[in-house]
Enzyme design. Structure first.
Site, PDB file in Angstrom:
ATOM      1  N   LYS A   1      -5.047 -48.837  -8.996  1.00  0.00           N
ATOM      2  CA  LYS A   1      -5.661 -48.817 -10.336  1.00  0.00           C
ATOM      3  C   LYS A   1      -4.611 -48.451 -11.385  1.00  0.00           C
ATOM      4  O   LYS A   1      -3.515 -47.974 -11.046  1.00  0.00           O
ATOM      5  CB  LYS A   1      -6.811 -47.804 -10.348  1.00  0.00           C
ATOM      6  CG  LYS A   1      -6.379 -46.369 -10.079  1.00  0.00           C
ATOM      7  CD  LYS A   1      -7.563 -45.463  -9.744  1.00  0.00           C
ATOM      8  CE  LYS A   1      -7.084 -44.052  -9.461  1.00  0.00           C
ATOM      9  NZ  LYS A   1      -8.135 -43.198  -8.887  1.00  0.00           N
TER      10      LYS A   1
ATOM     11  N   ARG B   1     -19.183 -37.099 -10.268  1.00  0.00           N
ATOM     12  CA  ARG B   1     -18.470 -38.013 -11.156  1.00  0.00           C
ATOM     13  C   ARG B   1     -19.003 -39.425 -10.970  1.00  0.00           C
ATOM     14  O   ARG B   1     -19.533 -40.007 -11.884  1.00  0.00           O
ATOM     15  CB  ARG B   1     -16.959 -37.938 -10.871  1.00  0.00           C
ATOM     16  CG  ARG B   1     -16.105 -38.622 -11.906  1.00  0.00           C
ATOM     17  CD  ARG B   1     -14.627 -38.506 -11.612  1.00  0.00           C
ATOM     18  NE  ARG B   1     -14.223 -39.232 -10.402  1.00  0.00           N
ATOM     19  CZ  ARG B   1     -12.968 -39.453 -10.050  1.00  0.00           C
ATOM     20  NH1 ARG B   1     -11.976 -38.984 -10.804  1.00  0.00           N
ATOM     21  NH2 ARG B   1     -12.669 -40.110  -8.945  1.00  0.00           N
TER      22      ARG B   1
ATOM     23  N   TYR C   1      13.164 -31.617 -35.420  1.00  0.00           N
ATOM     24  CA  TYR C   1      11.998 -31.303 -36.254  1.00  0.00           C
ATOM     25  C   TYR C   1      11.650 -29.823 -36.185  1.00  0.00           C
ATOM     26  O   TYR C   1      11.697 -29.214 -35.107  1.00  0.00           O
ATOM     27  CB  TYR C   1      10.779 -32.099 -35.780  1.00  0.00           C
ATOM     28  CG  TYR C   1      10.802 -33.547 -36.183  1.00  0.00           C
ATOM     29  CD1 TYR C   1      10.888 -33.919 -37.528  1.00  0.00           C
ATOM     30  CD2 TYR C   1      10.724 -34.544 -35.226  1.00  0.00           C
ATOM     31  CE1 TYR C   1      10.896 -35.257 -37.887  1.00  0.00           C
ATOM     32  CE2 TYR C   1      10.725 -35.883 -35.579  1.00  0.00           C
ATOM     33  CZ  TYR C   1      10.808 -36.236 -36.917  1.00  0.00           C
ATOM     34  OH  TYR C   1      10.819 -37.556 -37.272  1.00  0.00           O
TER      35      TYR C   1
ATOM     36  N   MET D   1       9.433 -39.027 -31.202  1.00  0.00           N
ATOM     37  CA  MET D   1       8.771 -40.243 -30.733  1.00  0.00           C
ATOM     38  C   MET D   1       9.709 -41.105 -29.878  1.00  0.00           C
ATOM     39  O   MET D   1       9.304 -41.618 -28.829  1.00  0.00           O
ATOM     40  CB  MET D   1       8.269 -41.060 -31.928  1.00  0.00           C
ATOM     41  CG  MET D   1       7.445 -42.248 -31.522  1.00  0.00           C
ATOM     42  SD  MET D   1       6.941 -43.257 -32.918  1.00  0.00           S
ATOM     43  CE  MET D   1       5.781 -42.197 -33.745  1.00  0.00           C
TER      44      MET D   1
HETATM   45  C1  LIG Z   1      -7.751 -42.543  -7.725  1.00  0.00           C
HETATM   46  C2  LIG Z   1      -8.635 -42.525  -6.556  1.00  0.00           C
HETATM   47  C3  LIG Z   1      -8.102 -42.545  -5.249  1.00  0.00           C
HETATM   48  C4  LIG Z   1      -6.634 -42.348  -4.972  1.00  0.00           C
HETATM   49  O1  LIG Z   1      -6.356 -40.976  -5.128  1.00  0.00           O
HETATM   50  P1  LIG Z   1      -4.896 -40.364  -4.914  1.00  0.00           P
HETATM   51  O2  LIG Z   1      -5.101 -38.905  -5.126  1.00  0.00           O
HETATM   52  O3  LIG Z   1      -4.037 -40.968  -5.972  1.00  0.00           O
HETATM   53  O4  LIG Z   1      -4.447 -40.699  -3.561  1.00  0.00           O
HETATM   54  C5  LIG Z   1      -8.989 -42.711  -4.197  1.00  0.00           C
HETATM   55  N1  LIG Z   1     -10.328 -42.793  -4.398  1.00  0.00           N
HETATM   56  C6  LIG Z   1     -10.873 -42.739  -5.639  1.00  0.00           C
HETATM   57  C7  LIG Z   1     -12.347 -42.823  -5.794  1.00  0.00           C
HETATM   58  C8  LIG Z   1     -10.049 -42.589  -6.753  1.00  0.00           C
HETATM   59  O5  LIG Z   1     -10.603 -42.527  -7.974  1.00  0.00           O
END
Ligand SMILES: *Cc1c(COP(=O)(O)O)cnc(C)c1O
Length: 344
Positions: free
Chosen positions: A33, A128, A242, A290
Site C-alpha cells: 500500500k 479500526r 530561520y 523547505m
Molecule cells: C499496513 C498493514 C499491514 C502491514 O503492516 P506492517 O507493520 O507494515 O508489516 C498488514 N495488515 C494491515 C491490515 C495493514 O493495514
C-alpha cells in the site's frame, strides 16, 4: 544535479521477503500500500513477485488497479478498505479481492459482483476496520456460504511482544473463526515475529520488507544521499537559518544541503539529528527549511560533495527517532523530488 539521490535496493527487498517467509511454514504475502511504502510499486511489485510473493495487499481499490497494471494477471491483489461505493468497476476489471469490513459492504459486494472473490476482515479489538464479534456472528453463516477466500484481522500492538493485547486478539480471532474451512491471516511484520501461533495460513508483512522495525534483522533497503550546495565558515556569535535558531559558539563550517521538509525530511527533525559522511556523524544545525538543511561539518577533514541521511550508518528508524516518529512515516514521506536509483 541538486536533488538528492534515493537508492532503493530491490535485492534487499527480495531478501527481506525471503527471510520473513523462512520464519513461517505458511504463505507470505506482501503489503504494498501507499506506493510500496513510498518506494514505488512499479519496481517493488515485480521484484517481490520474482522473489516468490503470490499475494499482495493494498489499502484502496485505486492502488489495486495501479498494481494490477504493473503485475499483470496472476497474483492475488487484496484491498484492505473492502468494497466501497464506486469501487465495483475497479474490483471487477482489475480482478481485485476486497476484504469486506461490514454487513453493508457484504451486501454491496454480493449485489454488485455476485460470485466475485472476496475476503472478510474481522475486528478483534483494534476498533479500526472489520466486523465486530456481534456483527460477525449475525452474518457468519451467510458470509461463509458465499465462500470467502480469506478471513483476516490486524494486531494493534504486535511491535510490543509482551503486550497483553496480542494474546487477547489471538484468542478473539480463534474464537471468531473456529470451525471454518477458510484460510486465515492475522500477522503483519510484528505478528510474524510473535511466533507460530500468530501465523495461520497467510502472513502480511509490509514494513519489514522495506527494512524497517520491528524486523530487526532486515537488510537495509534505502539510502538517501544529499548533495552539498554551498559551504561557508561562520564566526562565533553569528547565526544560521530561520529564526536564528542556531548561534555559533566558535567558528563553524556550515554545509547547506539540497533537501528539506518538502522532500519528507520532517521539520521536527531538529535538535540532535545527524547526517553522516563516510560513517562519521555530522549534526544538523538550525531549522530544516523547505528545500535545504544546514549541517555543521567543522569536524570533517575534507570538503564533502554529499552527506548521507539514511543508509548503512543510520537506519530509517534512527532518522525517525530524530523526528519523534516511526520508520513507516519516514519511508512514506520520501519525496517526489529525489532522483530514484533502483539496485537490481
Ligand atoms: C499496513 C498493514 C499491514 C502491514 O503492516 P506492517 O507493520 O507494515 O508489516 C498488514 N495488515 C494491515 C491490515 C495493514 O493495514
Amino acid at each position: 544535479m541538486t536533488t538528492a539521490t534515493l537508492t532503493i535496493d530491490l535485492t534487499a527487498i527480495a531478501a527481506n521477503w525471503q527471510a520473513l517467509n523462512k520464519l513461517t511454514n505458511c504463505e507470505t504475502a506482501a503489503v504494498i500500500k501507499a506506493d510500496a511504502y513510498g518506494l514505488g510499486i512499479a519496481k517493488v511489485g515485480p521484484a517481490l513477485a520474482k522473489a516468490g510473493a503470490r499475494g499482495f495487499f493494498v489499502a484502496a481499490a485505486e492502488e489495486g488497479v495501479a498494481l494490477r497494471r504493473v503485475l499483470g494477471a496472476g497474483p492475488d491483489i487484496c484491498v484492505f478498505s473492502g468494497h466501497m461505493a464506486g469501487d465495483s468497476d475497479m474490483i471487477r476489471s482489475a480482478n481485485l479481492t476486497p476484504m469486506i469490513n461490514s454487513v453493508d459492504q457484504l451486501l454491496t459486494h454480493v449485489e454488485a459482483l455476485p460470485g466475485h472473490p472476496f475476503g472478510i476482515q474481522l475486528d478483534t479489538g483494534m476498533n479500526r476496520l472489520g466486523m465486530e464479534p456481534g456483527e460477525w456472528s449475525a452474518v457468519r453463516e451467510i458470509a461463509v456460504a458465499q465462500q470467502p477466500v480469506l478471513i483476516m484481522s490486524h494486531l494493534a500492538c504486535a511491535d510490543e511482544p509482551d503486550h497483553v493485547m496480542n494474546q487477547m486478539q489471538l484468542d478473539s480471532f480463534i474464537e471468531m473463526t473456529q470451525g471454518l474451512d477458510v484460510p486465515r491471516s492475522l500477522a503483519a511484520t510484528g505478528g510474524i515475529l510473535l511466533g507460530e501461533k500468530y501465523h495461520f495460513d497467510v502472513t502480511r508483512p509490509g514494513v519489514g520488507l522495506y527494512g524497517g522495525l520491528p524486523f530487526i534483522d532486515a537488510t537495509p533497503v534505502v539510502a538517501l544521499d544529499i548533495p552539498v550546495i554551498q559551504i561557508r565558515d561562520v564566526a562565533a556569535g553569528e547565526s544560521v537559518g530561520y529564526g536564528n535558531a542556531f548561534v555559533a559558539i566558535s567558528e563553524t563550517r556550515v554545509a547547506t544541503i539540497a533537501a528539506g521538509y518538502a522532500d519528507g525530511l520532517i521539520r521536527a527533525m531538529g535538535n540532535g539529528a545527524t547526517l553522516t559522511f563516510d560513517g562519521q556523524p555530522v549534526p544538523i544545525i538550525g531549522r530544516v527549511s523547505m528545500d535545504m538543511i544546514t549541517v555543521d561539518i567543522s569536524r570533517l577533514s575534507q570538503v564533502p560533495e554529499h552527506l548521507q541521511l539514511i543508509g548503512l550508518h543510520q537506519s530509517v528508524d534512527t532518522v525517525a527517532g530524530f523526528a519523534g516518529t516511526i520508520g513507516y512515516e519516514i519511508l512514506t514521506s520520501l519525496g517526489a523530488r529525489h532522483d530514484r536509483v533502483y539496485l537490481t
